[in-house]
Scaffold this active site. Sequence first.
Site, PDB file in Angstrom:
ATOM      1  N   ALA A 156      -1.625  10.101  -6.440  1.00  0.00           N
ATOM      2  CA  ALA A 156      -2.821   8.803  -6.913  1.00  0.00           C
ATOM      3  C   ALA A 156      -2.592   9.143  -9.572  1.00  0.00           C
ATOM      4  CB  ALA A 156      -3.589   7.994  -6.661  1.00  0.00           C
ATOM      5  N   GLY A 206      -3.288   5.474   1.864  1.00  0.00           N
ATOM      6  CA  GLY A 206      -3.429   4.556   0.977  1.00  0.00           C
ATOM      7  C   GLY A 206      -3.034   3.026   1.264  1.00  0.00           C
ATOM      8  N   GLU A 228      -1.773   6.986   6.902  1.00  0.00           N
ATOM      9  CA  GLU A 228      -3.286   6.595   7.080  1.00  0.00           C
ATOM     10  C   GLU A 228      -4.097   5.470   6.346  1.00  0.00           C
ATOM     11  OE1 GLU A 228      -4.937   8.465   9.575  1.00  0.00           O
ATOM     12  OE2 GLU A 228      -4.172  10.389   9.898  1.00  0.00           O
ATOM     13  N   LEU A 229      -3.614   3.849   6.546  1.00  0.00           N
ATOM     14  CA  LEU A 229      -3.940   3.223   5.832  1.00  0.00           C
ATOM     15  C   LEU A 229      -5.456   2.429   6.396  1.00  0.00           C
ATOM     16  CD1 LEU A 229      -0.284   1.460   6.786  1.00  0.00           C
ATOM     17  CD2 LEU A 229      -0.745   3.551   4.739  1.00  0.00           C
ATOM     18  N   CYS A 262     -12.061   4.608   3.334  1.00  0.00           N
ATOM     19  CA  CYS A 262     -11.039   4.309   4.439  1.00  0.00           C
ATOM     20  C   CYS A 262     -12.145   4.021   5.859  1.00  0.00           C
ATOM     21  CB  CYS A 262     -10.134   4.704   5.339  1.00  0.00           C
ATOM     22  SG  CYS A 262     -10.042   6.567   5.275  1.00  0.00           S
TER      23      CYS A 262
HETATM   24  P1  NAP Z   1      -2.554   2.681  -2.942  1.00  0.00           P
HETATM   25  O1  NAP Z   1      -2.780   2.105  -3.849  1.00  0.00           O
HETATM   26  O2  NAP Z   1      -1.824   2.134  -1.496  1.00  0.00           O
HETATM   27  O3  NAP Z   1      -2.621   4.230  -3.179  1.00  0.00           O
HETATM   28  C1  NAP Z   1      -1.936   5.344  -2.433  1.00  0.00           C
HETATM   29  C2  NAP Z   1      -1.239   6.640  -3.523  1.00  0.00           C
HETATM   30  O4  NAP Z   1       0.374   5.192  -2.497  1.00  0.00           O
HETATM   31  C3  NAP Z   1      -1.241   6.630  -4.069  1.00  0.00           C
HETATM   32  O5  NAP Z   1      -0.559   7.980  -4.703  1.00  0.00           O
HETATM   33  C4  NAP Z   1       0.394   5.374  -5.065  1.00  0.00           C
HETATM   34  O6  NAP Z   1       0.688   5.971  -6.219  1.00  0.00           O
HETATM   35  C5  NAP Z   1       0.954   5.542  -4.231  1.00  0.00           C
HETATM   36  N1  NAP Z   1       2.001   4.200  -3.033  1.00  0.00           N
HETATM   37  C6  NAP Z   1       1.445   3.256  -4.338  1.00  0.00           C
HETATM   38  N2  NAP Z   1       2.428   2.121  -4.271  1.00  0.00           N
HETATM   39  C7  NAP Z   1       3.395   2.811  -3.233  1.00  0.00           C
HETATM   40  C8  NAP Z   1       4.432   2.379  -3.166  1.00  0.00           C
HETATM   41  N3  NAP Z   1       5.069   1.085  -2.891  1.00  0.00           N
HETATM   42  N4  NAP Z   1       5.627   3.385  -2.369  1.00  0.00           N
HETATM   43  C9  NAP Z   1       5.143   4.461  -2.744  1.00  0.00           C
HETATM   44  N5  NAP Z   1       3.769   4.691  -2.782  1.00  0.00           N
HETATM   45  C10 NAP Z   1       2.804   4.187  -3.198  1.00  0.00           C
HETATM   46  O7  NAP Z   1      -4.009   3.332  -2.154  1.00  0.00           O
HETATM   47  P2  NAP Z   1      -5.762   2.740  -2.951  1.00  0.00           P
HETATM   48  O8  NAP Z   1      -5.346   1.085  -2.940  1.00  0.00           O
HETATM   49  O9  NAP Z   1      -5.370   3.164  -4.316  1.00  0.00           O
HETATM   50  O10 NAP Z   1      -6.379   3.250  -2.223  1.00  0.00           O
HETATM   51  C11 NAP Z   1      -6.794   2.735  -2.126  1.00  0.00           C
HETATM   52  C12 NAP Z   1      -6.328   2.526   0.104  1.00  0.00           C
HETATM   53  O11 NAP Z   1      -6.094   3.693   1.136  1.00  0.00           O
HETATM   54  C13 NAP Z   1      -7.205   1.773   1.151  1.00  0.00           C
HETATM   55  O12 NAP Z   1      -7.080   0.910   2.176  1.00  0.00           O
HETATM   56  C14 NAP Z   1      -8.026   2.230   2.264  1.00  0.00           C
HETATM   57  O13 NAP Z   1      -8.610   2.586   3.075  1.00  0.00           O
HETATM   58  C15 NAP Z   1      -6.608   3.418   2.052  1.00  0.00           C
HETATM   59  N6  NAP Z   1      -7.593   5.073   2.766  1.00  0.00           N
HETATM   60  C16 NAP Z   1      -6.727   5.160   3.935  1.00  0.00           C
HETATM   61  C17 NAP Z   1      -7.638   6.127   4.678  1.00  0.00           C
HETATM   62  C18 NAP Z   1      -7.213   7.096   5.644  1.00  0.00           C
HETATM   63  O14 NAP Z   1      -7.144   8.333   6.173  1.00  0.00           O
HETATM   64  N7  NAP Z   1      -6.959   6.147   6.698  1.00  0.00           N
HETATM   65  C19 NAP Z   1      -7.806   7.126   3.472  1.00  0.00           C
HETATM   66  C20 NAP Z   1      -8.527   6.848   2.253  1.00  0.00           C
HETATM   67  C21 NAP Z   1      -7.887   6.414   2.253  1.00  0.00           C
HETATM   68  P3  NAP Z   1      -0.019   4.985  -7.735  1.00  0.00           P
HETATM   69  O15 NAP Z   1      -1.218   5.544  -8.132  1.00  0.00           O
HETATM   70  O16 NAP Z   1       1.054   5.658  -8.781  1.00  0.00           O
HETATM   71  O17 NAP Z   1       0.203   4.019  -7.345  1.00  0.00           O
END
Ligand code: NAP
Length: 451
Positions: A156, A206, A228-229, A262
């Site tokens: 991230a 994410g 893993e969302l 998450c």
């Molecule tokens: P996020 O914005 O989706 O970021 C996660 C990763 O994805 C970062 O490295 C981000 O990079 C990258 N990313 C963002 N947009 C992207 C795209 N269009 N294409 C490819 N990569 C992209 O997640 P967040 O909001 O920071 O994190 C919270 C979320 O993660 C929550 O929904 C949480 O529940 C989920 N999560 C799930 C788990 C699980 O194990 N199921 C564990 C932890 C967190 P950048 O930072 O450069 O945007």
Amino acid sequence: MVIASVNPATGELWQSFAALSAAEINLAIKVAEQAFQEYRSTKMAERAEWLAQAAALLLKQKQTYAKLITQEMGKTLVSAIAEVEKCAAVCTYYAEHGADFLADQGVSTDASQSYICYQPLGIILAVMPWNFPFWQVFRFAAPALMAGNVTLLKHASNVPGCGLAIAEIFRQAGFAPGVFQTLLIEGSQVAAVVADPRIKAATLTGSEAAGQSLAIACGRELKKAVLELGGSDPFIVTETADLELAVSTAVKARLLSNGQSCIAAKRFILLEAIAVQVEQMLVEKFRGLKVGDPMAADTDLGPLATPQMVQELKHQVEAAIAAGARLVLGGEVRGNYFPPMILADIPASSAIYAQELFGPVASLYRVADFGTAIALANDSPFGLGASVWTENVVEIRQAISQIEAGAVFINGMVKSDPRLPFGGTKRSGYGRELGEIGIKEFVNLKSVWIK
Ligand code: NAP
């Protein structure tokens, strides 16, 4: 988005980076590809030794790494230390069991000899979030490296220091240069990396939006993905539960990583008979929490990771109240510090009913019977984990068979454990990490038949 470390507790910028150019990314992939040609034929015992070294380095320097985590994303130092220790545990686990998990398996057929063997795929791209900036990476990387793959990490954008530190740990542990590299790139550059034929598969932890985007990129190239969302885990409390234990666990389960987990318990589903009592107990415990400097040993709750997270959560809480939800416990948001809050009576018609709340806000629901509790638990687009508090064996069986989630914990808090597979159903994603299944996600299972 700029790639930068900004301390969420103080707003101070520590370091920032320009995203890699297409030529720099190409070079990193070339280095990874060359590293794979050597690394794929290393012995399991060698990989296990390097993983054991990584575990030792993590434990030796746990204070340093924990401070880095706290400085970049704001969780309390105490919880960051626990996170680093858990990373050491997952390295040790795969160092000890990886070879057994991936041993050839004989199968009787019409051949003189037939068996299944597991071979590495090559370069795996890992896109990771900031909320457990070490753990999310290690729980993927330990099995992937043990299986003989090499990794490119896109971490991230707010935790570049963690991304670089992790690459250095693997290098110091003995893995050859190029086996694990951190790519400082933005989310918008990921699809182009996935499209490169030298990348064999990808994993993303994410948000749903990022997951969709990666799944589309992988689908276009017919590459495997593990996702893993998000989650909106139910935490059901019945009248037979040990209420004191259930409520103190509820507080921990909601506030893990300052509420940004998450698998945090997010929807507290209370049976009518104990609902008022549990609500009062929760309010009392939430009121007693100390919000403040995440480096201080007596702090329960530090700041949220970014101003965007604060704005989003604030907006969701306001929208819930506007839609008719009752604010049981509120507080003032100061900078990135979000006080622990409790909402109740959230109408099913409101947007927030189906959304994930990624911060220290508990949502309470009351139900007349256990069947309704299960139905409410399942009335969510997500299906990550679920925690159920009951001593009634019929209810326990019902919960295990009917709850739509990747994990059900009875009388305990949902947690990840190197020994147990971890992942979700529905919009929480697909594929599994950890356990024996986790190491088999990124291998070619080859059937061999010899006459
Ligand atoms: P996020 O914005 O989706 O970021 C996660 C990763 O994805 C970062 O490295 C981000 O990079 C990258 N990313 C963002 N947009 C992207 C795209 N269009 N294409 C490819 N990569 C992209 O997640 P967040 O909001 O920071 O994190 C919270 C979320 O993660 C929550 O929904 C949480 O529940 C989920 N999560 C799930 C788990 C699980 O194990 N199921 C564990 C932890 C967190 P950048 O930072 O450069 O945007």
